[in-house]
Design an enzyme around this catalytic site. Structure first.
Site, PDB file in Angstrom:
ATOM      1  N   CYS A 195       0.884  -1.165   0.000  1.00  0.00           N
ATOM      2  CA  CYS A 195       0.000   0.000   0.000  1.00  0.00           C
ATOM      3  C   CYS A 195       0.917   1.209   0.000  1.00  0.00           C
ATOM      4  O   CYS A 195       1.542   1.511   1.011  1.00  0.00           O
ATOM      5  CB  CYS A 195      -0.919   0.020   1.215  1.00  0.00           C
ATOM      6  SG  CYS A 195      -1.962   1.503   1.284  1.00  0.00           S
ATOM      7  N   CYS A 223      -0.521   4.278   2.487  1.00  0.00           N
ATOM      8  CA  CYS A 223      -0.613   4.127   3.942  1.00  0.00           C
ATOM      9  C   CYS A 223      -0.366   2.659   4.307  1.00  0.00           C
ATOM     10  O   CYS A 223       0.747   2.182   4.172  1.00  0.00           O
ATOM     11  CB  CYS A 223      -1.948   4.637   4.470  1.00  0.00           C
ATOM     12  SG  CYS A 223      -3.393   3.978   3.602  1.00  0.00           S
ATOM     13  N   SER A 224      -1.410   1.955   4.748  1.00  0.00           N
ATOM     14  CA  SER A 224      -1.211   0.546   5.125  1.00  0.00           C
ATOM     15  C   SER A 224      -2.500  -0.245   4.931  1.00  0.00           C
ATOM     16  O   SER A 224      -2.843  -1.073   5.759  1.00  0.00           O
ATOM     17  CB  SER A 224      -0.743   0.443   6.579  1.00  0.00           C
ATOM     18  OG  SER A 224      -1.689   1.049   7.444  1.00  0.00           O
ATOM     19  N   CYS A 225      -3.228   0.016   3.839  1.00  0.00           N
ATOM     20  CA  CYS A 225      -4.454  -0.729   3.560  1.00  0.00           C
ATOM     21  C   CYS A 225      -4.133  -2.215   3.434  1.00  0.00           C
ATOM     22  O   CYS A 225      -3.169  -2.599   2.769  1.00  0.00           O
ATOM     23  CB  CYS A 225      -5.107  -0.210   2.288  1.00  0.00           C
ATOM     24  SG  CYS A 225      -5.655   1.503   2.424  1.00  0.00           S
TER      25      CYS A 225
END
Length: 207
Positions: A109, A112-114
């Site tokens: 991602c 961000c950190s999906c």
């Protein structure tokens, strides 16, 4: 590879150091009345026992064992996971990517950190670091090599960028020497990192 730190290409953070930081943060939150210890224990139990990569491993093992299930999974990941009771928050829209002899998929991602929580649990720290997000897109082979995984030069590497709208995860190749394995035995070979695509599934002991 739990403590892997791509920014430095090594493992500078021990499990003990990470645990100490987590405990310190937990103590601050409890002291300020922002969360209770019961709530922390409950959430820890949920992500250790009810939600996490063990559920993704269960889905993969079924796909390895049942070609029709596998095809449904690749076509409709969300609906097919629900057949095994797997689904929920951060997994409303998912797509499964199949690794083959000629293609290896890796997920990142970049913003961000999906991440697909229902099948992989919470994202590991390294998945959230800017270094991984940048390097996985720019140098996926280099990242995989640091995890000890080196697909052959003829294997195409495909990088997939997860988002809040669509979260990707990987169906790793079934290891050789697993003919006759039960789904439970197959699931034990599936790791969180193989579901992200930075490694392959584990080979059975003795192979």
């Amino acid at each position: 590879m739990t403590d892997y730190h791509p920014a430095e290409g090594t493992f500078p953070r021990s499990s003990e150091e990470i645990a100490a930081r987590v405990k310190a943060l937990e103590a601050i939150l409890v002291e300020k009345g922002l969360i209770s210890t019961d709530a922390i224990d409950y959430m820890s139990s949920v992500y250790e026992n009810e939600v996490g990569p063990q559920l993704g491993a269960k889905v993969v093992a079924r796909a390895w064992s049942d070609p029709e299930f596998k095809q449904r999974l690749l076509t409709d990941a969300v609906g097919t996971c629900r057949e095994l009771g797997v689904g929920g928050l951060q997994g409303e829209e998912m797509k499964v990517l199949e690794n083959t002899d000629t293609v290896n998929n890796i997920v990142v991602c970049t913003l961000c950190s999906c991440y697909p929580w229902p099948v992989l649990g919470l994202p590991p720290n390294w998945y959230k670091y800017p270094a991984y997000r940048a390097r996985a897109a720019r140098d996926p082979r280099g990242v995989m090599a640091e995890f000890g995984y080196t697909p052959g030069p003829d294997v195409e590497i495909r990088v997939w960028d997860s988002s809040a709208e669509l979260r990707y995860w990987v169906l790793p190749q079934r290891p050789g020497g697993t003919e006759g394995f039960t789904e439970e035995q197959l699931a034990e070979l599936v790791t969180r990192d193989s579901l992200i695509g930075v490694t392959a599934a584990n080979a059975p002991v003795g192979n």
